[in-house]
Scaffold this motif. Structure first.
Motif, PDB file in Angstrom:
ATOM      1  N   UNK A 276       0.781  -1.201   0.060  1.00  0.00           N
ATOM      2  CA  UNK A 276      -0.271  -0.019  -0.019  1.00  0.00           C
ATOM      3  C   UNK A 276       0.827   1.286   0.124  1.00  0.00           C
ATOM      4  N   UNK A 277       1.931   1.185   0.586  1.00  0.00           N
ATOM      5  CA  UNK A 277       3.074   2.372   0.616  1.00  0.00           C
ATOM      6  C   UNK A 277       3.534   2.518  -0.647  1.00  0.00           C
ATOM      7  N   UNK A 278       3.737   1.504  -1.313  1.00  0.00           N
ATOM      8  CA  UNK A 278       4.328   1.533  -2.840  1.00  0.00           C
ATOM      9  C   UNK A 278       3.100   2.132  -3.590  1.00  0.00           C
ATOM     10  N   UNK A 279       2.196   1.704  -3.389  1.00  0.00           N
ATOM     11  CA  UNK A 279       1.018   2.163  -4.295  1.00  0.00           C
ATOM     12  C   UNK A 279       0.806   3.841  -4.185  1.00  0.00           C
ATOM     13  N   UNK A 280       0.805   4.310  -2.891  1.00  0.00           N
ATOM     14  CA  UNK A 280       0.897   5.584  -2.542  1.00  0.00           C
ATOM     15  C   UNK A 280       1.944   6.415  -3.452  1.00  0.00           C
ATOM     16  N   UNK A 282       3.277   5.546  -5.972  1.00  0.00           N
ATOM     17  CA  UNK A 282       3.206   5.422  -7.475  1.00  0.00           C
ATOM     18  C   UNK A 282       2.223   6.448  -7.567  1.00  0.00           C
ATOM     19  N   UNK A 283       1.050   6.520  -7.025  1.00  0.00           N
ATOM     20  CA  UNK A 283       0.072   7.604  -7.333  1.00  0.00           C
ATOM     21  C   UNK A 283       0.476   8.980  -7.206  1.00  0.00           C
ATOM     22  N   UNK A 284       1.487   9.237  -6.344  1.00  0.00           N
ATOM     23  CA  UNK A 284       2.000  10.486  -6.128  1.00  0.00           C
ATOM     24  C   UNK A 284       2.937  11.009  -7.434  1.00  0.00           C
TER      25      UNK A 284
END
Length: 314
Positions: A276-280, A282-284
């Motif tokens: 989930x932190x990786x996804x965050x 990536x979104x940023x």
């Protein structure tokens, strides 16, 4: 994909059921194609006591695509065989139920045990498309895994996939049916395959493919994809933002991960909270494609909730 099934032989009843479905005309209906980020769950392993065909909706909240595995050139296997064996009215009822909940139903073709390149791609594509049309599905996912061929026979796999994709789109028009592919991460690395692997496929027919369910696992020790940096930024050319620099639309790059270590054979697991932190991150960085999980029941509502975190509204 790593399969948990011990057999690729479909039962006689499922084969007869799939053959008995009446021929459907191309373009006869419009399937459900999700807009925005894609949250894809594969289902190949037996569900519960084996009587269920699809993951229960209350156990996959947060996903919007179910990929049933696998459809082989010899016929349906595993969960796909169970789907094909259902009476037509029951399939239609299930499709309506899942579509009404915002979930598209897709069949995944080939997988790790199928090497289809020796067969004519036009014939194979027409057969796959007809199965989608005959059995009330929203589209098809191409999980092509001829690892030795793409290295030893430059351009052969790329040309085969190009023709397959073009033919599928003739039968399953864009915007009306889903067409995704599920390559492994290194196949987007420019120097990995002499023929270019999915860099070439994307140049040839990327405009016809809705998104890529990229398998960022089973690649240890290198690049591994076991932390946010190798997943997103630095993996020898095959991390998310490196693939973008290679010319592929970043919002077609769905991050694929195993539900647990039981769903892989060679590394790549990241626990859901860390993912989930990786996804965050990536979104940023401007990515908005979505996440794929292999497979239910190891990945479920709790898994995708942790992975989506605050990055994507539920």
């Amino acid at each position: 994909m790593f399969s948990t099934s011990f057999s690729r032989l479909f039962t006689l009843c499922s084969a007869l059921a799939s053959l008995s479905v009446g021929l459907a005309a191309p373009h006869a209906r419009r399937a459900q194609v999700p807009s925005g980020p894609k949250f894809v769950i594969y289902t190949d392993a037996q569900i519960g006591d084996g009587s269920s065909v699809l993951p229960p909706l209350d156990q996959i909240q947060g996903f919007n695509v179910v990929n049933m595995a696998f459809l082989l050139t010899s016929g349906p296997a595993d969960q796909v065989a169970k789907w094909a064996a259902l009476p037509a009215d029951q399939r239609q009822q299930l499709k309506q139920q899942y579509n009404s909940a915002g979930v598209s139903l897709v069949v995944s073709a080939f997988g790790e045990t199928e090497h289809p390149t020796s067969q004519d791609p036009t014939t194979v594509a027409n057969s796959l498309a007809q199965f989608v049309l005959n059995t009330d599905l929203d589209g098809i996912d191409i999980d092509y895994e001829e690892f030795e061929l793409v290295v030893q026979q430059p351009g052969v796999g790329e040309a085969w996939l190009t023709t397959l994709t073009q033919t599928l789109r003739q039968q399953l028009p864009q915007g009306q049916f889903i067409l995704s592919h599920a390559p492994v991460g290194p196949w987007f690395q420019p120097t990995f395959c002499p023929g270019g692997c999915y860099i070439t496929v994307d140049k040839n027919v990327g405009s016809l493919i809705d998104w890529y369910n990229i398998q960022f696992y089973n690649q240890s020790p290198s690049p591994g994809y076991e932390d946010c940096n190798t997943l997103l930024n630095s993996a020898g050319g095959s991390a998310i933002f490196e693939i973008q620099k290679n010319g592929v639309d970043v919002n077609k790059l769905v991050i694929g991960k195993p539900g647990t270590t039981a769903d892989i054979t060679n590394g790549g697991f990241i626990d859901p909270a860390t993912l989930g932190t990786c996804v965050q991150q990536a979104v940023q960085g401007g990515w908005n494609a979505g996440v794929m999980a292999f497979q239910f029941p190891h990945a479920d509502t709790n898994w995708i909730r942790a992975v989506r975190g605050s990055s994507f509204a539920a």
